[in-house]
Each structure stands twice: as structure tokens, then as C-alpha cells.
Design a protein around this motif. Structure first.
Motif, mmCIF file in Angstrom:
data_model
loop_
_atom_site.group_PDB
_atom_site.id
_atom_site.type_symbol
_atom_site.label_atom_id
_atom_site.label_comp_id
_atom_site.label_asym_id
_atom_site.label_seq_id
_atom_site.Cartn_x
_atom_site.Cartn_y
_atom_site.Cartn_z
ATOM 1 N N PHE A 56 -30.092 70.679 69.391
ATOM 2 C CA PHE A 56 -30.689 70.368 70.687
ATOM 3 C C PHE A 56 -30.639 71.576 71.634
ATOM 4 C CE2 PHE A 56 -29.683 65.782 69.641
ATOM 5 C CZ PHE A 56 -31.004 65.381 69.570
ATOM 6 N N GLU A 57 -29.550 72.335 71.557
ATOM 7 C CA GLU A 57 -29.426 73.547 72.375
ATOM 8 C C GLU A 57 -30.552 74.524 72.074
ATOM 9 O OE1 GLU A 57 -27.454 74.340 74.766
ATOM 10 O OE2 GLU A 57 -25.566 73.250 74.587
ATOM 11 N N ALA A 58 -30.901 74.623 70.788
ATOM 12 C CA ALA A 58 -31.963 75.552 70.391
ATOM 13 C C ALA A 58 -33.296 75.159 71.023
ATOM 14 C CB ALA A 58 -32.084 75.582 68.868
ATOM 15 N N ILE A 59 -33.553 73.861 71.108
ATOM 16 C CA ILE A 59 -34.789 73.391 71.748
ATOM 17 C C ILE A 59 -34.726 73.634 73.254
ATOM 18 C CG2 ILE A 59 -36.259 71.389 72.199
ATOM 19 C CD1 ILE A 59 -35.150 70.145 69.600
ATOM 20 N N ALA A 60 -33.582 73.314 73.847
ATOM 21 C CA ALA A 60 -33.426 73.447 75.293
ATOM 22 C C ALA A 60 -33.577 74.893 75.766
ATOM 23 C CB ALA A 60 -32.067 72.903 75.723
ATOM 24 N N SER A 61 -33.223 75.846 74.922
ATOM 25 C CA SER A 61 -33.272 77.257 75.308
ATOM 26 C C SER A 61 -34.571 77.940 74.889
ATOM 27 C CB SER A 61 -32.082 78.009 74.696
ATOM 28 O OG SER A 61 -32.121 77.941 73.278
ATOM 29 N N ASP A 62 -35.487 77.185 74.298
ATOM 30 C CA ASP A 62 -36.750 77.741 73.821
ATOM 31 C C ASP A 62 -37.791 77.713 74.943
ATOM 32 O OD1 ASP A 62 -39.065 78.487 72.528
ATOM 33 O OD2 ASP A 62 -38.736 77.230 70.770
ATOM 34 N N SER A 63 -38.112 78.869 75.491
ATOM 35 C CA SER A 63 -39.038 78.940 76.616
ATOM 36 C C SER A 63 -40.463 78.531 76.249
ATOM 37 C CB SER A 63 -39.052 80.361 77.192
ATOM 38 O OG SER A 63 -39.460 81.295 76.205
ATOM 39 N N ALA A 64 -40.770 78.491 74.956
ATOM 40 C CA ALA A 64 -42.111 78.086 74.529
ATOM 41 C C ALA A 64 -42.304 76.575 74.595
ATOM 42 C CB ALA A 64 -42.386 78.583 73.105
ATOM 43 N N VAL A 65 -41.200 75.839 74.705
ATOM 44 C CA VAL A 65 -41.254 74.374 74.765
ATOM 45 C C VAL A 65 -41.456 73.943 76.217
ATOM 46 C CG1 VAL A 65 -39.944 72.238 74.382
ATOM 47 C CG2 VAL A 65 -39.817 74.109 72.726
ATOM 48 N N GLU A 66 -42.259 72.913 76.411
ATOM 49 C CA GLU A 66 -42.499 72.386 77.753
ATOM 50 C C GLU A 66 -41.188 71.961 78.403
ATOM 51 O OE1 GLU A 66 -45.094 68.778 79.833
ATOM 52 O OE2 GLU A 66 -45.473 69.360 77.750
ATOM 53 N N GLN A 67 -41.063 72.228 79.704
ATOM 54 C CA GLN A 67 -39.805 72.000 80.406
ATOM 55 C C GLN A 67 -39.316 70.559 80.296
ATOM 56 O OE1 GLN A 67 -38.064 74.614 81.952
ATOM 57 N NE2 GLN A 67 -36.458 73.067 81.870
ATOM 58 N N LEU A 68 -40.232 69.615 80.307
ATOM 59 C CA LEU A 68 -39.855 68.202 80.199
ATOM 60 C C LEU A 68 -39.006 67.958 78.960
ATOM 61 C CD1 LEU A 68 -40.258 65.225 81.193
ATOM 62 C CD2 LEU A 68 -42.240 65.139 79.670
ATOM 63 N N TYR A 69 -39.416 68.533 77.834
ATOM 64 C CA TYR A 69 -38.714 68.298 76.578
ATOM 65 C C TYR A 69 -37.477 69.203 76.451
ATOM 66 C CZ TYR A 69 -43.048 65.873 75.819
ATOM 67 O OH TYR A 69 -44.111 65.020 75.969
ATOM 68 N N ARG A 70 -37.517 70.331 77.119
ATOM 69 C CA ARG A 70 -36.318 71.176 77.158
ATOM 70 C C ARG A 70 -35.198 70.451 77.904
ATOM 71 N NH1 ARG A 70 -37.682 77.018 79.345
ATOM 72 N NH2 ARG A 70 -35.489 77.295 78.786
ATOM 73 N N ASP A 71 -35.573 69.765 78.992
ATOM 74 C CA ASP A 71 -34.572 69.018 79.758
ATOM 75 C C ASP A 71 -33.993 67.872 78.929
ATOM 76 O OD1 ASP A 71 -34.942 70.680 81.897
ATOM 77 O OD2 ASP A 71 -36.204 69.299 83.038
ATOM 78 N N LEU A 72 -34.860 67.182 78.203
ATOM 79 C CA LEU A 72 -34.383 66.101 77.342
ATOM 80 C C LEU A 72 -33.416 66.651 76.293
ATOM 81 C CD1 LEU A 72 -34.356 63.246 76.180
ATOM 82 C CD2 LEU A 72 -36.464 63.812 74.931
ATOM 83 N N ALA A 73 -33.789 67.757 75.680
ATOM 84 C CA ALA A 73 -32.923 68.361 74.667
ATOM 85 C C ALA A 73 -31.590 68.784 75.281
ATOM 86 C CB ALA A 73 -33.628 69.567 74.040
ATOM 87 N N ASP A 74 -31.635 69.246 76.524
ATOM 88 C CA ASP A 74 -30.411 69.661 77.213
ATOM 89 C C ASP A 74 -29.481 68.476 77.424
ATOM 90 O OD1 ASP A 74 -28.782 71.591 78.246
ATOM 91 O OD2 ASP A 74 -29.790 71.734 80.192
#
Length: 216
Positions: A116-134
Motif C-alpha cells: 500500500f505504501e508503494a501505491i501511496a507514494s506513486d505520483s502517477a496515481v490519482e491522489q484519491l487512490y493514493r490517500d486510500l492506499a495511505d
């Protein structure tokens, strides 16, 4: 006589057309070629996109089937391969979340948190889903034994008013606060969920039950 003038007029128009074509014809042809090639390239791109999406959808279905009937290791590899191939396309992101979910099912919360950290730190992913992953990363870091105080500091901005995943973040915050022994903070998070008419019914019910258990 009229026919002669008509013929002369026709000859003049033909000569002018020939002169114009010699001067500008190559540009007209170039534009036509570009338009044809552009239309062909666009059609090819659309067909290619459809073909790629069908292939990715088939691969996703196969990965799901592996998750249902195969080993956890094979299912994990299938989703990771799909995520790598699809990149940041929607199905690739879903595959990344699915892979993290398999770690949860296997009871490896540390690995889930890392995924999940890897998704949260991926700037290519939309912020909405980065927050969820965080939020998910913080949750499973806590389950894996991470520092509650550090994780509480991370969850606080995600639990703020207006944040898209605030209800889940507040429940995670309450869990972390209970683990750290901060009953006041836990009650504050739980009350914000239980008393919020906009919160999902299931979350409000769970928050109310935990509050009752704490106070009894």
C-alpha cells in the motif's frame, strides 16, 4: 463566335489551374497525406487500445481465477505481473490493490503495508487512490506492530473534515489511539463517526458499539 470565346476562356482557366497546381500542388498533396496518415494512425491507435484493454481484461480474469483456485503465491504473481504490464491504467491500479489484499488474506500485514505504501507514494496515481492506499498502509502497519504514535500523526490529516476517506481514517485512528492507551483521542474519533449522519451506516454502528464498550 461565342464558342471560340468559350474555348479561349476554358484554355485560360486550364492554364491558370496548371500554374496554381505547379506552385501549390505539392502542399495540397502533403496535407492530404498527413490527413490520411493521421486518420489511419488514429484508427490504428483506437484498435490497438481496444486490443490492449481486452488482453488486460483477460489477464485480470485469469488472475482472479488463480486467486480463487490456485495458490496464494501464484495469485500474487499474477496480479503483480498484470500491474507491471498495465502500468497506471485503471486495471493496473486495481491489480496493485488486489495484490496488497492477498497479503492481508495471508496474514502478512507488514507486506500489505509495504504494498500500500508503494501505491501511496506513486505520483502517477490519482491522489484519491493514493490517500486510500495511505490509510490502508497505516492500518496494516499498526496491525503489524508499528509505532502507534507515529501512525497517529500520519492518520490525522487523512481524518480531517472534507477528506474523502475520513470515516475509515477515523476508525483507524481510534484503533491506534486505543492501542497507545489514549482513550480520549479514541473516543473523539469514534464520536465523530457515530454522530455523523453522512457516515456509512455500518461505520456509525461499529463506532457506537465501541464507544459503548469503552464507557461501560
Amino acid at each position: 463566335m461565342a464558342d471560340i470565346f468559350n474555348e479561349i476562356d476554358e484554355e485560360l482557366r486550364r492554364d491558370k489551374a496548371q500554374i496554381w497546381w505547379k506552385q501549390y500542388g505539392k502542399y495540397v498533396l502533403a496535407v492530404c497525406v498527413v490527413l490520411v496518415l493521421g486518420a489511419g494512425a488514429y484508427t490504428w491507435y483506437q484498435d490497438q487500445q481496444k486490443s490492449e484493454m481486452r488482453a488486460l481484461a483477460d489477464q485480470y480474469s485469469a488472475a482472479q481465477q488463480t486467486a480463487r483456485t490456485g495458490s496464494d503465491a501464484d495469485a500474487l504473481k499474477a496480479f503483480e505481473d498484470l500491474a507491471s504490464k498495465a502500468g497506471e491504467k485503471g486495471i493496473g491500479l486495481v491489480a496493485r490493490f488486489q495484490a496488497a489484499g492477498l497479503h492481508i488474506e495471508a496474514g502478512d500485514h507488514a507486506a500489505a503495508a509495504t504494498a500500500f505504501e508503494a501505491i501511496a507514494s506513486d505520483s502517477a496515481v490519482e491522489q484519491l487512490y493514493r490517500d486510500l492506499a495511505d490509510v490502508m498502509a497505516i492500518m496494516h502497519s499498526g496491525i503489524a506492530g508499528g509505532s502507534s504514535n507515529e501512525l497517529l500523526a500520519r492518520i490525522e490529516p487523512l481524518a480531517a473534515d472534507g477528506e474523502p476517506w475520513r470515516y475509515t481514517a477515523r476508525m483507524v485512528g481510534a484503533s491506534l489511539a486505543l492501542t497507545s492507551g489514549d482513550m480520549a483521542l479514541a473516543q473523539d474519533y469514534l464520536t465523530k463517526v457515530a454522530d455523523d449522519d453522512g457516515a456509512p451506516t455500518s461505520a456509525r454502528g461499529q463506532a457506537a458499539e465501541i464507544l459503548q464498550a469503552i464507557k461501560s
